[in-house]
Design a protein around this motif. Structure first.
Motif, PDB file in Angstrom:
ATOM      1  N   GLN A   6      21.811   8.259   3.237  1.00  0.00           N
ATOM      2  CA  GLN A   6      22.421   9.580   3.315  1.00  0.00           C
ATOM      3  C   GLN A   6      21.398  10.655   2.991  1.00  0.00           C
ATOM      4  OE1 GLN A   6      26.072  10.034   1.180  1.00  0.00           O
ATOM      5  NE2 GLN A   6      25.835  12.241   0.974  1.00  0.00           N
ATOM      6  N   THR A  68      35.800  15.547  10.147  1.00  0.00           N
ATOM      7  CA  THR A  68      35.311  14.218   9.754  1.00  0.00           C
ATOM      8  C   THR A  68      34.234  13.679  10.687  1.00  0.00           C
ATOM      9  OG1 THR A  68      37.070  13.114  11.008  1.00  0.00           O
ATOM     10  CG2 THR A  68      37.527  13.648   8.699  1.00  0.00           C
ATOM     11  N   ALA A  70      30.981  12.486  12.015  1.00  0.00           N
ATOM     12  CA  ALA A  70      29.739  12.062  11.353  1.00  0.00           C
ATOM     13  C   ALA A  70      28.580  12.313  12.295  1.00  0.00           C
ATOM     14  CB  ALA A  70      29.816  10.590  10.976  1.00  0.00           C
ATOM     15  N   THR A  76      28.518  18.285   6.378  1.00  0.00           N
ATOM     16  CA  THR A  76      29.308  17.167   5.854  1.00  0.00           C
ATOM     17  C   THR A  76      28.493  15.887   5.725  1.00  0.00           C
ATOM     18  OG1 THR A  76      30.062  16.770   8.126  1.00  0.00           O
ATOM     19  CG2 THR A  76      31.511  18.049   6.693  1.00  0.00           C
ATOM     20  N   SER A  77      27.372  15.794   6.473  1.00  0.00           N
ATOM     21  CA  SER A  77      26.549  14.580   6.386  1.00  0.00           C
ATOM     22  C   SER A  77      25.838  14.483   5.039  1.00  0.00           C
ATOM     23  CB  SER A  77      25.520  14.550   7.518  1.00  0.00           C
ATOM     24  OG  SER A  77      24.581  15.607   7.389  1.00  0.00           O
ATOM     25  N   ASN A  84      35.017  12.497   2.712  1.00  0.00           N
ATOM     26  CA  ASN A  84      35.653  12.048   3.957  1.00  0.00           C
ATOM     27  C   ASN A  84      36.872  11.183   3.676  1.00  0.00           C
ATOM     28  OD1 ASN A  84      34.316  13.299   6.053  1.00  0.00           O
ATOM     29  ND2 ASN A  84      32.709  11.741   6.191  1.00  0.00           N
TER      30      ASN A  84
END
Length: 333
Positions: A6, A68, A70, A76-77, A84
């Motif tokens: 991540q 949501t 990806a 959001t990543s 999530n």
């Protein structure tokens, strides 16, 4: 950087710009599709958009896909998996869009705070102070625009104080878009050897290089480096204190040695008896027939503590000739 790693904070300028562009495009696309869906419903459904179950479900699907998705480059990543998971649970539980929007808004604000306030491995002390203050502003309800202005102002102040080489390094870091590029840059900054490095410095940099090569999380690397540096400073302080103790001990030893030498010199001076006759000053014998010729009255007073030194004569002739003048000078009262 492995594919499933991540992305982590802090962000480079290039990453911030990329996130802003992607977010703007995503928002524009979502708003466009929501508008299109609403117009379609109004033209085909008698119930109205707010009461149309079919189009309301489609609207929820649009929000769910947008929130949501990806994809690299989205803010959001950078968020933990819990976010999530929370959204999925909210959508599954048929939570209202208002509640879901509020959850997304709060997470986005936390993302902004993390991106602006997380310490980096190469952060200047001034940058760290700026981030600490920015975190305080985030917690005080200060507007995002005011916080952004504060950070930009402080960054410009710092940039003006950097050397051309430091400015070049910063510019290269700001261009980094991928985690691999960030790792490569920070590895160079943290682990590059210098002519002034001690053997311990070299050892630590090799250790940190392995952490970068193994793609350890930034926070883990930062913690290790901070501990190693603190330990090195502590060891240096201990060594400095030991050296100070040695210097103090050496100084005390030198002082004692000097006192001992002075005592020896005094004893040597005392061992040389000079004739007390005025104008004579000859050296008196320590042994032989003329040894211990002196003033009896001075001897008595010395033994009683009334005088500091004895009075000696170098020969019977000097004693006989000068006894009167000696008595007149020292024993006339």
């Amino acid at each position: 950087m492995t594919a499933d790693t991540q992305p982590t904070y802090p962000l480079t300028k290039a990453q911030v710009d990329e996130i802003a562009l992607v977010h703007e495009a995503d928002t524009s696309e979502l708003e466009g599709r929501l508008k299109e869906l609403s117009e379609t419903c109004q033209s085909t459904c008698a119930t109205g958009f707010s009461k149309c179950a079919t189009h309301q479900n489609e609207m929820r699907k649009l929000y769910q896909d947008a929130y949501t998705a990806a994809s690299p480059g989205r803010w959001t990543s950078y968020r933990p998996a819990e976010y999530n998971n929370d959204l999925k649970k909210m959508f599954d539980a048929q939570a209202t869009i208002e509640k879901i929007n509020d959850r997304a808004r709060r997470e986005k604000m936390q993302h902004i705070k993390d991106s602006q306030c997380t310490f980096g491995l190469s952060d200047h002390a001034t940058v760290k102070n700026t981030k600490i203050r920015a975190a305080e502003l985030h917690g005080s309800g200060t507007s995002s625009a005011d916080i952004d202005s504060y950070i930009i102002e402080e960054s410009e102040k710092l940039l003006s104080t950097l050397t051309p080489e430091q400015q070049e390094f910063q510019a290269e870091y700001d261009k980094s878009k991928s985690e691999a590029e960030k790792y490569a840059y920070l590895r160079t900054i943290a682990c590059a050897t210098k002519p002034t490095d001690t053997p311990r410095d070299v050892e630590l940099k090799l250790k940190w290089t392995k952490l970068f090569d193994n793609k350890a999380p930034y926070n883990d690397i930062l913690s290790v480096m901070e501990k190693d540096i603190a330990d090195a400073k502590s060891n240096a302080l201990i060594l400095e204190n030991r050296l100070a103790d040695l210097r103090n001990a050496q100084a005390a030893n030198n002082k004692a040695k000097a006192a001992k030498e002075e005592s020896k010199r005094k004893q040597a001076r005392d061992a040389i008896r000079r004739c007390c006759s005025e104008g004579c000053g000859s050296v008196c014998e320590l042994n032989g027939p003329n040894a211990d010729l002196g003033c009896e009255r001075c001897f008595g007073m010395k033994e009683e503590g009334a005088l500091q030194n004895y009075s000696w004569f170098c020969s019977p002739e000097c004693a006989k000739t000068n006894a009167g003048s000696h008595n007149a000078r020292f024993h006339s009262t």
